[in-house]
Design an enzyme around this catalytic site. Structure first.
Site, short mmCIF file in Angstrom:
data_model
loop_
_atom_site.label_atom_id
_atom_site.label_comp_id
_atom_site.label_asym_id
_atom_site.label_seq_id
_atom_site.Cartn_x
_atom_site.Cartn_y
_atom_site.Cartn_z
N ARG A 51 0.87 -1.19 0.00
CA ARG A 51 0.00 0.00 0.00
C ARG A 51 0.90 1.22 0.00
NH1 ARG A 51 2.41 1.97 3.69
NH2 ARG A 51 0.86 3.61 3.72
N GLY A 52 0.26 2.39 -0.16
CA GLY A 52 1.05 3.61 -0.35
C GLY A 52 1.10 3.86 -1.86
N ALA A 53 0.81 5.11 -2.24
CA ALA A 53 0.61 5.41 -3.66
C ALA A 53 1.78 5.00 -4.56
CB ALA A 53 0.27 6.90 -3.81
N ARG A 94 -7.65 -0.53 -6.65
CA ARG A 94 -7.91 0.59 -5.75
C ARG A 94 -8.11 1.87 -6.60
NH1 ARG A 94 -4.30 1.11 -0.53
NH2 ARG A 94 -6.20 2.12 0.16
N GLN A 200 -1.89 2.51 9.95
CA GLN A 200 -0.60 2.53 9.23
C GLN A 200 0.45 3.35 9.99
OE1 GLN A 200 -3.59 3.05 7.83
NE2 GLN A 200 -3.66 2.55 5.66
N ASP A 241 -2.04 10.81 -2.28
CA ASP A 241 -2.45 9.75 -3.20
C ASP A 241 -2.84 10.31 -4.56
OD1 ASP A 241 -2.95 8.59 -0.35
OD2 ASP A 241 -2.68 6.94 -1.75
N ASN A 251 -5.41 12.32 0.47
CA ASN A 251 -4.46 11.50 1.24
C ASN A 251 -5.28 10.74 2.27
OD1 ASN A 251 -1.68 10.69 1.77
ND2 ASN A 251 -1.90 11.75 3.71
N LYS A 252 -4.61 9.94 3.05
CA LYS A 252 -5.27 9.08 4.03
C LYS A 252 -6.30 9.84 4.86
CE LYS A 252 -5.01 5.63 4.40
NZ LYS A 252 -6.04 4.83 3.68
#
Ligand code: MRU
Length: 350
Positions: A51-53, A94, A200, A241, A251-252
């Site tokens: 995960r993570g862009a 995603r 996270q 993201d 973003n998150k």
């Protein structure tokens, strides 16, 4: 507690196999998945083993390299159709991080420029994916070098989610900036938002900080405002993201709240992301698709149900921070200040 070599790439390619650190089991266990089929890569992205862009972008690119190997074994006339179908499967994993679509489009474009020759196209797909892997590391290093000087000596820096090596191929975006400043000798302390619902921050960022020796303190997300009010936060830095052309930043989930709090306390709020995270096709953040994930991410903590049976849940995985709350966007090409529409466009053309 387990430790891992500092220089481990989150995602790598070895002899036709994609290796990736399984982020679902950290920090309890350090395990590396070995994936031989692009469908496994798609599953790893969907289930957030990776995960993570930037990390999911490079994973998808390497997934296409696996798909190209598979398609080479089939009828040559079907090669490109199979490769495009694999791209579609990877695309559907995603929706928010633009790096995923950017990476797939870039690799497919290279494949399609090989005069219809499957052998050449498969080799080009792998070469492009590996180039993207190395570019990601260089981009992170560049962001670190541009952004590190913005962090105050002796400062307390708050970050949200995980933007370190684990969210990229290596080194990280926002956490890479912190790391750069730390490696430059700045005395920093990091406030790590735990980042509900998937944690996270607490699970991954706190682990990375410990591995790197960066002093860090975990707080639950709702403690950030009070820490700011008490003068305990000097800067906030997060990743992204997807950034719209006007600087609005997805973003998150929880990033927006941190930005509002930072503005209320007159604390600089920085976004660190490579220019490839800017989606110039979107005028504003209102157009960014926001992923909603399963209810059990909210009702359960580490697999244990903590909400009453049948509790209704709303679980957006990301939010959009309006550009007006962002002090600067640290990219791999330069630090960009408002007005973002003009300055991001100028950087793209430079
Ligand atoms: O749902 P995740 O864990 O993939 O979300 C990750 C984030 O929101 C990160 O902050 C973002 O991808 C930037 S990472 C370099």
């Amino acid at each position: 507690m387990l430790t891992a070599p500092k220089d481990t790439y989150t995602i790598s390619w070895r002899d036709g196999v994609v290796h990736m650190i399984d982020q679902r089991v950290l920090p309890d266990r350090f395990e590396v998945l070995e994936l031989t089929d692009y469908r496994q890569v798609a599953d790893a992205i969907r289930t957030m083993a990776v995960r993570g862009a930037p990390a999911i972008g490079v994973s998808a690119a390497l997934g296409l390299a696996l798909a190209a190997q598979e398609a080479l074994a089939g009828p040559p006339a079907e090669f490109f159709e199979r490769l495009r179908a694999a791209g579609q499967t990877l695309r559907e994993t995603r929706p928010t991080a633009v790096n995923l679509f950017w990476a797939i489009d870039r690799v497919l474009r290279v494949a399609e420029s090989q005069a219809g020759d499957p052998e050449r196209a498969a080799a080009a797909v792998l070469a492009e994916a590996l180039a993207m892997q190395e570019e990601d590391v260089l981009a992170n290093r560049a962001m670190g070098a541009f952004g590190g000087p913005l962090l105050p000596e002796g400062g307390n820096v708050l970050t949200h989610c995980n933007t370190g090596s684990l969210a990229t191929v290596y080194y990280g975006t926002a956490l890479g900036v912190i790391r750069n400043a730390f490696e430059d000798g700045k005395q920093l302390h990091v406030w790590v938002d735990e980042t509900r619902p998937r944690l996270q921050g607490m699970k991954l960022t706190a682990w990375e900080c410990r591995e790197l020796g960066i002093p860090a303190t975990v707080i639950s997300d709702n403690m950030a405002g009070w820490a700011m009010r008490q003068g305990k936060v000097d800067a906030v830095i997060v990743g992204a993201d997807r950034i719209a052309a006007n600087g609005d930043t997805a973003n998150k989930i929880g990033t927006y709240a941190a930005a509002v709090l930072a503005q209320a306390h007159q604390i600089p709020f920085y976004v660190a992301a490579p220019l490839s995270t800017v989606d110039f096709s979107l005028a504003t953040g209102a157009e960014i698709p926001i992923e909603e994930r399963a209810a059990d991410e909210v009702t359960h903590v580490n697999g244990v149900q903590v909400a009453p049976d049948g509790a209704q849940v709303y679980n957006p995985a990301f939010d959009v921070t309006p550009a007006g709350l962002i002090t600067a966007i640290i990219t791999d090409r330069a630090v960009v200040y408002p007005p973002y529409t003009e300055n991001l466009a100028r950087l793209r053309e430079a």
